[in-house]
Structures are given as structure tokens and as C-alpha cells.
Design a protein around this motif. Structure first.
Motif, PDB file in Angstrom:
ATOM      1  N   LEU A  74     -85.627 -42.030 -10.059  1.00 14.55           N
ATOM      2  CA  LEU A  74     -85.625 -43.455 -10.374  1.00 14.55           C
ATOM      3  C   LEU A  74     -85.004 -43.745 -11.730  1.00 14.55           C
ATOM      4  CD1 LEU A  74     -88.198 -44.232 -12.550  1.00 14.55           C
ATOM      5  CD2 LEU A  74     -89.432 -43.241 -10.650  1.00 14.55           C
ATOM      6  N   LYS A  75     -84.832 -45.024 -11.966  1.00 13.74           N
ATOM      7  CA  LYS A  75     -84.339 -45.505 -13.254  1.00 13.74           C
ATOM      8  C   LYS A  75     -85.130 -46.726 -13.680  1.00 13.74           C
ATOM      9  CE  LYS A  75     -80.097 -46.806 -15.722  1.00 13.74           C
ATOM     10  NZ  LYS A  75     -80.268 -45.752 -16.743  1.00 13.74           N
ATOM     11  N   ASN A  76     -85.469 -46.780 -14.965  1.00 15.99           N
ATOM     12  CA  ASN A  76     -86.140 -47.952 -15.523  1.00 15.99           C
ATOM     13  C   ASN A  76     -85.121 -49.054 -15.773  1.00 15.99           C
ATOM     14  OD1 ASN A  76     -88.640 -46.764 -15.555  1.00 15.99           O
ATOM     15  ND2 ASN A  76     -88.572 -46.202 -17.702  1.00 15.99           N
ATOM     16  N   ILE A  77     -85.488 -50.274 -15.424  1.00 20.92           N
ATOM     17  CA  ILE A  77     -84.638 -51.446 -15.636  1.00 20.92           C
ATOM     18  C   ILE A  77     -85.495 -52.516 -16.300  1.00 20.92           C
ATOM     19  CG2 ILE A  77     -83.168 -53.180 -14.531  1.00 20.92           C
ATOM     20  CD1 ILE A  77     -83.095 -51.316 -12.054  1.00 20.92           C
ATOM     21  N   CYS A  78     -84.917 -53.214 -17.252  1.00 16.37           N
ATOM     22  CA  CYS A  78     -85.652 -54.334 -17.836  1.00 16.37           C
ATOM     23  C   CYS A  78     -85.923 -55.347 -16.725  1.00 16.37           C
ATOM     24  CB  CYS A  78     -84.837 -54.973 -18.946  1.00 16.37           C
ATOM     25  SG  CYS A  78     -85.719 -56.291 -19.788  1.00 16.37           S
ATOM     26  N   GLY A  79     -87.147 -55.807 -16.617  1.00 21.33           N
ATOM     27  CA  GLY A  79     -87.518 -56.698 -15.522  1.00 21.33           C
ATOM     28  C   GLY A  79     -87.801 -58.115 -15.987  1.00 21.33           C
TER      29      GLY A  79
END
Length: 496
Positions: free
Chosen positions: A299-304
């Protein structure tokens, strides 16, 4: 399934926690929230600590309530945020409250570690974990460097869910999914990496034995039984990392799906049998975290939605407080007039989020959004386009075709962004459940109790217990053109 069974879940986030009872009956699961409470940081002596005793108190409080209601719980499971840990002395005492990942002692520690201990490439090749300065490896390095007395005297180092389970049972374990957030777990050997432990001068026996979700840690100590009024209830190692429990609750019919855990932050990924560690995953800063039944969460973290949450605080009474009204007004604004990269460093923690968004648009030669409606539209459009970009990376690296995107968590209720995401990515979006972390925790306990067979049995029960919304892609040409603009804008900003 005729008889109902109840399971007690402790779900702890970085700002709040709750205790939940899940009842499994006739092939369906129902949740009841027992308690909800804040998780407060303590600032003292130039450091930030978690109050683990307050969290323990809240767990005991929840257990007392279920005992007082004569609820016959079959087991207890705990999930928390990642990376943080507790030092335990050889006399069984906690050696002060644990440091928080927000503590400034790791600022610069990651770069220092790479220059003095192990190179960045070697660390990634050994762990497949994305780089964040607060990962456990760098916390432990900083503590060792600074002569931290708790670490110096630690007999055991336990990650947060394992430490709380230890307080309930007296048994020390190292649960696989929470250990995978540390940047010390090797996904090939399925254990803490010897090279990395040596680099911070910590022997493997400082940590508990490695266990996987579904393992019975022990039963409530006599002390806890006396405090709560319960008997020798088993404590189960669920997927201790809250995201791992959430992904376990994705109501997918097969393995050919991607997930988007949507909330303040977004996490987009797939579930694979083996870790994906290569040049592309390194360049794109993807992470390989432990999942259930031997899987890896790539996975990858994305600003939400944090972007919008910050703006809403800044708007105050000048914008609608009702979220639905805000979205309706935003949809009246011109689409794609202003586009940003939500993960640009400008938006990491600005003093003024609106000003940062306007500055980004000005620097990239776009229309500068004015008013809450245009800014809200800019955020929603941009998030959907960023999701498309990361989804494209996933499709390129996934060992299978992806035909569905499951959106789970609080953001699954945002119909507008869900439809935008379907339009942008070009795949079917299924939204729900919102309460995915607690559901995953509960169902892993049910699996340990023999009530369900495997992860797809769990997911089938969850799918039968909730209502999902379906969003099909629309307006392909319009979104393709918008994505071309997004890529051009991002490239323009990076070249400034």
C-alpha cells in the motif's frame, strides 16, 4: 450458526479509542459500542508520551460494563495505531509511559541512521517499508543514541497492542501485523531482521515471540478478573495494527481487488501473498505491511480528507457547518479549475491550509480558488486524481488484474468523492463498511473461536451484514483530460 457469540474489541486510534462488542449470530455480525474515550498526549520535559495507564483503565471500564450486563464474551482483542512501543522492566513494571511517534526526538534521526548505521536501500530491501522518521527503528536508534533510561533498563519491548494484552494477561508476544509497521520486520523470514536489530544493539529476545492473528495470548489475570467481575476470558492476538484489522474486513468476493481506507488519511493498496520489493516500489515509496493469513498489505499512504478538515476549521462560521450543504455548494463550482497534488510537502502541516492551496495554484499558473466552494471542489477533484495516479502504480505492480476498488472507513460515506474516484480510476467502486476496524477485530476473534473458517468466510459474513453502495465510472473523456492536466500541474510544481 444457531448460537450467538459475543466478542469484545478494543479499537485505539491516535486521538480516540472505544470498546465494542460484536455479536455473531445466524451468519451475520452486529456491533454495539460500549465506551468511547479520548486518547490524550502528555507533554512534559520536552517530550510527548501516551498515557498507557489511562488506556488500560478504559479497557477495564469497558470490561466492567459488559460484566455488569451479564454479557458472555468469548474473547478480547486489541488493535491500535502503529510503530509505538512500551519498555518493560525485569520486575514486570512499565518503565514510564511510552513515547509518541509525534515526539521530536526522531527529527533527523532517520538520515543520521542511514549515514552511520545501514543505508536507505539496504533498509528498504530488508523490510519493504516506506520511510517515515517516526518508524520504530528510528525511534529506537534515537533512544539508544540519547541514553534513554527506559530502553537501557528494558527487559522487554512490546508494541502498543501487545503491551496492553500483556497488562491483561501477563504474557508477552510480538504480533506480526503491528511488528510490520516498525521497519524492523523482514517479510521474507517473517521475523525481526537480525541485521537491523544488530545496528541498534538490541537482541531478539528483548521482543516477545512472533505470533500471527488468531493466536491465543493467554487469559485475564486473577487481578483483572477480580477488578472486572469476569472469569478467565481469553485474550486473542487479532491484527494488532488497526489498518490490518480494517483490511481484513474488506467485503471482497475474491482477491482481485484494491482497497482505499478513507478518512483523515487515505491508504490505498492490495493484498498479496508475497511482499513486492523492487526498484519501482522503492522509488514510489510503497510499503509492505503484514496482513492476515500470511498475506502482505502492499500500500501507499495518501493525504486524505485532512485537507478539507483543516479548511473547515479555518472557515468557521463563514462556510456551512453541514457537510452535505458544503458538498452541494462545491458541486456548483467549475470542475478542475484548480488542481493540486494533495501529497505535496506544502500541505504537510501549513499554518494556513487555504493559503497553501492558493499558493500552490498561483505557483503553477492556475486559477486561484476563492471562497469555500471553490476550495472544496479543488480538494475533491484533486484527491480523486491523486487516487487515479496511485491506483495506476498499483495496477503496474500488482501480480493480478484489479477489477474493483473497495472504499472502507469513514470516507466510505462520502458519495461525491466515491463517484469521483470511480470516474477517475475507471473501475467499479464499492463503498462500505464504515466500521471496518472493529469488524475486522471481531471477526478475527470469531475465526480463533472456530466460528468462521477463513478470511473469505469472514468477508462473506461482513458483506451479508452491511449495505454497500456501488459507483460505476462515468464521464471518461472529461476525467482523462483532467488527469492529463493534473500530471502537467504536478510536473510544473516539481520543476519550480
Amino acid at each position: 450458526m444457531i448460537n450467538s457469540k459475543c466478542f469484545f474489541a478494543v479499537d485505539l486510534g491516535a486521538t480516540s479509542g472505544r470498546t465494542v462488542v460484536g455479536t455473531l449470530s445466524n451468519g451475520k455480525v452486529e456491533l454495539e459500542e460500549i465506551t468511547r474515550f479520548p486518547n490524550n498526549l502528555i507533554e512534559t520535559g520536552g517530550h510527548f508520551y501516551w498515557d498507557i495507564y489511562a488506556l488500560y483503565f478504559e479497557i477495564i471500564k469497558g470490561l466492567k460494563i459488559v460484566a455488569g450486563r451479564n454479557m458472555d464474551i468469548a474473547s478480547i482483542g486489541i488493535d491500535t495505531w502503529g510503530v509505538d512501543f512500551v519498555c518493560i522492566g525485569d520486575d514486570g513494571a512499565l518503565l514510564r509511559n511510552p513515547l509518541s511517534y509525534r515526539d521530536p526526538h526522531t527529527f533527523g534521526a532517520m538520515e543520521e541512521y542511514f549515514s552511520k548505521k545501514v543505508s536507505k536501500e539496504k533498509v528498504y530491501n530488508a523490510t519493504g517499508i516506506q520511510f517515515m522518521n517516526f518508524n520504530s527503528l528510528f525511534q529506537l536508534y534515537a533512544m539508544k543514541r540519547d541514553g534513554n533510561s527506559a530502553l537501557k533498563n528494558a527487559d522487554k519491548i512490546l508494541f502498543m497492542p501487545d503491551a496492553l494484552s500483556w497488562m491483561l494477561t501477563g504474557e508477552a508476544v510480538c504480533e506480526y501485523t503491528i511488528a510490520s509497521t516498525s521497519q524492523m520486520l523482514n517479510p521474507v523470514t517473517k521475523d525481526l531482521d537480525g541485521m537491523l536489530l544488530d545496528s541498534i544493539e538490541l537482541p531478539r529476545d528483548k521482543f516477545g515471540k512472533m505470533v500471527v492473528p488468531g493466536y491465543k495470548i493467554g487469559v485475564l489475570t486473577e487481578e483483572v478478573q477480580k477488578m472486572t467481575g469476569l472469569g478467565a476470558v481469553p485474550v486473542i492476538a487479532v491484527a494488532g495494527h488497526d489498518t490490518a484489522s480494517a483490511v481484513a474486513a474488506v467485503p471482497a468476493a475474491n482477491e482481485k481487488f484494491a482497497y482505499l481506507s478513507s478518512g483523515t488519511w487515505s491508504l490505498m493498496g492490495i493484498e498479496t501473498k508475497d511482499a513486492i520489493i523492487n526498484g519501482e516500489s522503492y522509488d514510489k515509496n510503497f510499503t509492505n505491511e503484514g496482513g492476515v493469513e500470511g498475506t502482505t498489505r502492499f500500500l501507499k499512504n495518501i493525504c486524505g480528507m485532512w485537507l478539507l478538515e483543516r479548511c473547515r476549521k479555518e472557515w468557521g462560521s463563514s462556510a456551512p457547518s453541514d457537510y452535505g450543504t458544503l458538498i452541494v455548494d462545491a458541486m456548483k463550482a467549475e470542475p478542475f479549475a484548480s488542481i493540486i497534488n494533495p501529497d505535496d510537502e506544502m500541505f504537510a502541516n501549513p499554518d494556513d491550509m487555504q493559503a497553501a492551496i492558493k499558493q500552490y495554484c498561483a505557483v503553477t499558473g492556475q486559477h486561484v480558488p476563492e471562497g469555500y466552494a471553490e476550495i472544496c471542489r479543488c480538494i475533491l477533484d484533486s484527491l480523486a486524481l491523486r487516487y487515479r495516479q496511485v491506483f495506476g502504480y498499483l495496477k503496474d505492480m500488482a501480480p493480478f488484474s484489479i477489477d474493483t476498488l473497495h472504499i472502507i472507513g469513514g470516507g466510505s460515506r462520502n458519495d461525491c468523492l466515491n463517484q469521483f474516484t470511480a470516474n477517475s480510476t475507471g473501475v467499479t467502486v464499492l463503498a462500505g463498511p464504515q466500521e471496518c476496524t472493529a469488524l475486522g477485530n471481531i471477526m478475527l476473534q470469531a475465526k480463533a473461536a472456530g466460528e468462521v473458517n477463513d478470511i473469505f468466510d469472514m468477508r462473506r459474513i461482513i458483506a451479508d451484514s452491511i449495505s454497500m453502495k456501488r459507483f460505476e465510472p462515468k464521464d471518461k473523456a472529461e476525467w482523462d483530460a483532467a488527469y492529463d492536466k493534473y500530471l502537467a500541474v504536478v510536473a510544473s510544481k516539481e520543476n519550480k
